[in-house]
Design an enzyme around this catalytic site. Structure first.
Site, PDB file in Angstrom:
ATOM      1  N   SER A  23       0.830  -1.209   0.000  1.00  0.00           N
ATOM      2  CA  SER A  23       0.000   0.000   0.000  1.00  0.00           C
ATOM      3  C   SER A  23       0.862   1.255   0.000  1.00  0.00           C
ATOM      4  O   SER A  23       0.356   2.363   0.048  1.00  0.00           O
ATOM      5  CB  SER A  23      -0.919  -0.003   1.227  1.00  0.00           C
ATOM      6  N   ASN A 110      -1.671  -2.752  13.477  1.00  0.00           N
ATOM      7  CA  ASN A 110      -3.132  -2.605  13.491  1.00  0.00           C
ATOM      8  C   ASN A 110      -3.582  -1.372  14.274  1.00  0.00           C
ATOM      9  O   ASN A 110      -4.441  -0.622  13.827  1.00  0.00           O
ATOM     10  CB  ASN A 110      -3.789  -3.858  14.083  1.00  0.00           C
ATOM     11  N   THR A 155     -41.006  25.306  -7.424  1.00  0.00           N
ATOM     12  CA  THR A 155     -41.198  23.937  -6.967  1.00  0.00           C
ATOM     13  C   THR A 155     -41.489  23.148  -8.224  1.00  0.00           C
ATOM     14  O   THR A 155     -42.087  23.689  -9.171  1.00  0.00           O
ATOM     15  CB  THR A 155     -42.371  23.803  -5.968  1.00  0.00           C
ATOM     16  N   HIS A 156     -41.023  21.923  -8.286  1.00  0.00           N
ATOM     17  CA  HIS A 156     -41.132  21.091  -9.500  1.00  0.00           C
ATOM     18  C   HIS A 156     -40.488  21.779 -10.700  1.00  0.00           C
ATOM     19  O   HIS A 156     -40.874  21.533 -11.831  1.00  0.00           O
ATOM     20  CB  HIS A 156     -42.595  20.765  -9.848  1.00  0.00           C
ATOM     21  N   SER A 277     -15.873  25.363 -26.576  1.00  0.00           N
ATOM     22  CA  SER A 277     -16.068  24.094 -27.263  1.00  0.00           C
ATOM     23  C   SER A 277     -15.032  23.976 -28.361  1.00  0.00           C
ATOM     24  O   SER A 277     -14.655  24.969 -28.983  1.00  0.00           O
ATOM     25  CB  SER A 277     -17.475  24.056 -27.860  1.00  0.00           C
ATOM     26  N   LYS A 283     -19.933  28.567 -28.091  1.00  0.00           N
ATOM     27  CA  LYS A 283     -20.174  27.975 -26.771  1.00  0.00           C
ATOM     28  C   LYS A 283     -19.304  28.556 -25.659  1.00  0.00           C
ATOM     29  O   LYS A 283     -18.147  28.877 -25.844  1.00  0.00           O
ATOM     30  CB  LYS A 283     -19.907  26.459 -26.818  1.00  0.00           C
ATOM     31  N   ASN A 285     -19.028  27.159 -21.752  1.00  0.00           N
ATOM     32  CA  ASN A 285     -19.586  26.087 -20.928  1.00  0.00           C
ATOM     33  C   ASN A 285     -19.267  26.231 -19.432  1.00  0.00           C
ATOM     34  O   ASN A 285     -18.160  26.619 -19.079  1.00  0.00           O
ATOM     35  CB  ASN A 285     -19.067  24.737 -21.418  1.00  0.00           C
ATOM     36  N   GLU A 290     -20.271  21.857 -13.423  1.00  0.00           N
ATOM     37  CA  GLU A 290     -20.558  20.519 -13.972  1.00  0.00           C
ATOM     38  C   GLU A 290     -19.651  19.474 -13.345  1.00  0.00           C
ATOM     39  O   GLU A 290     -20.086  18.372 -13.005  1.00  0.00           O
ATOM     40  CB  GLU A 290     -20.348  20.511 -15.490  1.00  0.00           C
ATOM     41  N   GLN A 322      -7.130  -2.236   4.560  1.00  0.00           N
ATOM     42  CA  GLN A 322      -6.146  -1.405   3.869  1.00  0.00           C
ATOM     43  C   GLN A 322      -6.810  -0.656   2.699  1.00  0.00           C
ATOM     44  O   GLN A 322      -6.340   0.403   2.288  1.00  0.00           O
ATOM     45  CB  GLN A 322      -5.024  -2.310   3.361  1.00  0.00           C
ATOM     46  N   LYS A 325      -8.067   3.324   2.327  1.00  0.00           N
ATOM     47  CA  LYS A 325      -7.279   4.543   2.167  1.00  0.00           C
ATOM     48  C   LYS A 325      -7.595   5.336   0.918  1.00  0.00           C
ATOM     49  O   LYS A 325      -7.844   6.532   0.979  1.00  0.00           O
ATOM     50  CB  LYS A 325      -5.800   4.213   2.238  1.00  0.00           C
TER      51      LYS A 325
HETATM   52  N1  ARG Z   1      -1.062  -1.404   5.621  1.00  0.00           N
HETATM   53  C1  ARG Z   1      -1.941  -1.958   6.574  1.00  0.00           C
HETATM   54  C2  ARG Z   1      -3.324  -1.282   6.484  1.00  0.00           C
HETATM   55  O1  ARG Z   1      -3.393  -0.258   5.936  1.00  0.00           O
HETATM   56  C3  ARG Z   1      -1.403  -1.748   7.940  1.00  0.00           C
HETATM   57  C4  ARG Z   1      -1.877  -2.746   8.931  1.00  0.00           C
HETATM   58  C5  ARG Z   1      -1.325  -4.074   8.568  1.00  0.00           C
HETATM   59  N2  ARG Z   1      -1.596  -5.050   9.542  1.00  0.00           N
HETATM   60  C6  ARG Z   1      -1.433  -6.341   9.323  1.00  0.00           C
HETATM   61  N3  ARG Z   1      -1.711  -7.144  10.285  1.00  0.00           N
HETATM   62  N4  ARG Z   1      -1.016  -6.793   8.183  1.00  0.00           N
HETATM   63  O2  ARG Z   1      -4.308  -1.775   6.925  1.00  0.00           O
END
Ligand code: ARG
Length: 453
Positions: A23, A110, A155-156, A277, A283, A285, A290, A322, A325
């Site tokens: 990650s 964790n 309204t509407h 455009s 145009k 825009n 948007e 994970q 994120k």
């Molecule tokens: N990169 C992991 C996450 O974002 C960190 C925690 C990993 N924990 C594990 N027991 N592998 O969740």
């Protein structure tokens, strides 16, 4: 690549697995919070006698150097080290040797990642609240400039009753006000310190979680170690608040887009905030609103992605988490960018006041006032409604406006009509008559502006 957890393994990790599970490419943005958390953890270990002074100092210095390296772009992130936590820890061990290996005492990735996410979101929410405040100010500015600009209220999407432009914009102020409150409220649940829950059960080492909380400015610590490492409510709540905010911005966008069309012709968006455009030379825009409207879908998607990711996870931590994120980071980035551009966009909008007020006087928008007039003379509302309905039908058939009918004609529909009816149904009087609390009368609108300020 040597792993920090290699002891139990006899074979190297498959390259494909390394890439799939890593990650670091996206969680590296947590580096500042990871280091902040580690420094607090280390100081706590020192204070509790788990690390000696020398070790504590070396670790803190080492972490500070790593932070500098990252900031200066000199740090080499390694996919083989999975995530930001292990990238930093491994670098620390390489740099300062043995003491570095003691940093992870009494914690786990964790609880570490839960802490990082909370620290990150706590900071970003402050930025978002600032953005909302700024946008609220832009709206107030428009409202103050338009306390006597008239437009049709809908309204509407059918013309309904005349309203003040400031009243219409202040409706968005109220939405944003609730958004701000929602983010502030969610902060209460983000601002809780999970570290020291370790993998899931807590630790047998004599740590001091409250001390870590005080170092990191958390008003409280989490109360169940299993919940601490498996809870992502705070990210979901944040994404829900963000979804509602984006829904509001999307509605405003929809109006600005409609209003800038030739069909409405209520506003002109400055050239610097529009695009042309590639084929149609005429145009101009409204791409900014948007795109805000378009990005809203993605923000809902992020919320759903988190909810779905969590829904079947057994306690406690699972690697699925994970995946929280990217949706979270994307939500933060999108919300910040949308708020930022919106505050500017509102300054680039020119209201075409004549067009707006012209539109307000077409479409029998004062029919309800005419009905109220008769109510005040003692007729039951249902009856007045029918009488005015007949007048509207007559006008449509004869292609006339209310003002074109003389009193004589009006009396054919009800002899309760007197001369003052024509004054009564003037658009300005209609608006100023809406004196009920929270109504569109100038008096009520000015009162609300004063209250806000
Ligand atoms: N990169 C992991 C996450 O974002 C960190 C925690 C990993 N924990 C594990 N027991 N592998 O969740």
């Amino acid at each position: 690549m040597k792993k920090l957890w290699e002891g139990r393994f006899s074979e190297d990790t498959d390259r494909l697995v390394e890439e799939f599970t890593a990650s670091i490419s996206f969680d590296k943005r947590l580096y500042k919070y990871d280091i902040m958390g580690s420094i607090a953890h280390c100081k706590m270990l020192g204070r509790c006698g788990i690390l000696n002074k020398e070790e504590t100092k070396k670790i803190v210095n080492g972490l500070e150097n790593i932070e500098k390296e990252i900031e200066e772009g000199e740090f080499e992130f390694d996919t083989g080290l999975e995530d930001i936590h292990m990238n930093i820890e491994k670098r620390l061990i390489d740099e300062i040797g043995d003491p570095g290996g003691k940093l992870h005492t009494g914690r786990s990735r964790n609880d570490q990642v839960a802490l990082d996410m909370r620290l990150y979101l706590r900071d970003e929410i402050q930025e978002i609240i600032k953005g909302i405040k700024e946008l609220k100010r832009s709206i107030i500015r428009i409202a103050k400039k338009n306390v006597d600009t008239i437009m049709p209220g809908y309204t509407h999407l059918q013309r309904a009753q005349p309203v003040l432009v400031s009243h219409h914009f202040l409706a968005y102020f109220e939405m944003l006000d609730r958004d701000e409150e929602r983010f502030k409220d969610s902060l209460k649940r983000i601002n809780v310190m999970p570290l020291g829950s370790a993998a899931l059960a807590g630790t047998s080492l004599p740590i001091d979680r409250d001390y870590v909380a005080s170092l990191l400015n958390f008003p409280k610590i989490t109360t169940n170690s299993i919940d601490s490492v498996s809870d992502r409510d705070f990210t979901i709540e944040f994404c829900a608040a963000a979804s509602i905010l984006m829904m509001h911005l999307s509605r405003l966008s929809e109006e600005l887009i409609l209003w800038s069309s030739s069909e409405f012709n209520f506003i002109e968006i400055g050239d610097s905030f529009c695009t042309g455009s590639s084929i149609m030379p005429q145009k101009k825009n409204p791409d900014v609103p948007e795109l805000v409207r378009g990005k809203t879908g993605k923000i809902y998607g992020n919320l759903f992605s988190l909810l779905t990711m969590m829904k079947s996870l057994p306690l406690a931590y699972n690697r699925d988490m994970q995946e929280d994120k990217r949706p979270l980071f994307d939500t933060v980035d999108t919300v910040k960018a949308s708020l930022n551009i919106y505050s500017r966009l509102l300054k680039e909008i020119k209201l075409k006041k004549d067009e707006m007020s012209n539109a307000a006087s077409k479409g029998f928008t004062t029919a309800t006032d005419m009905s109220d007039y008769l109510v005040k003379k003692g007729l039951p509302f249902r009856e007045t409604h029918k009488i005015v309905g007949e007048i509207v039908k007559y006008c449509i058939n004869k292609n006339k406006r209310f003002e074109d009918l003389g009193l004589k004609k009006m009396k054919e529909f009800s002899d309760l009509f007197e001369d003052d009816i024509f004054r009564y149904i003037k658009v300005e009087n209609s608006i100023n008559g809406k004196m009920s609390k929270g109504g569109t009368s100038g008096k009520e609108v000015l009162k609300r502006i004063a209250e806000i300020e």
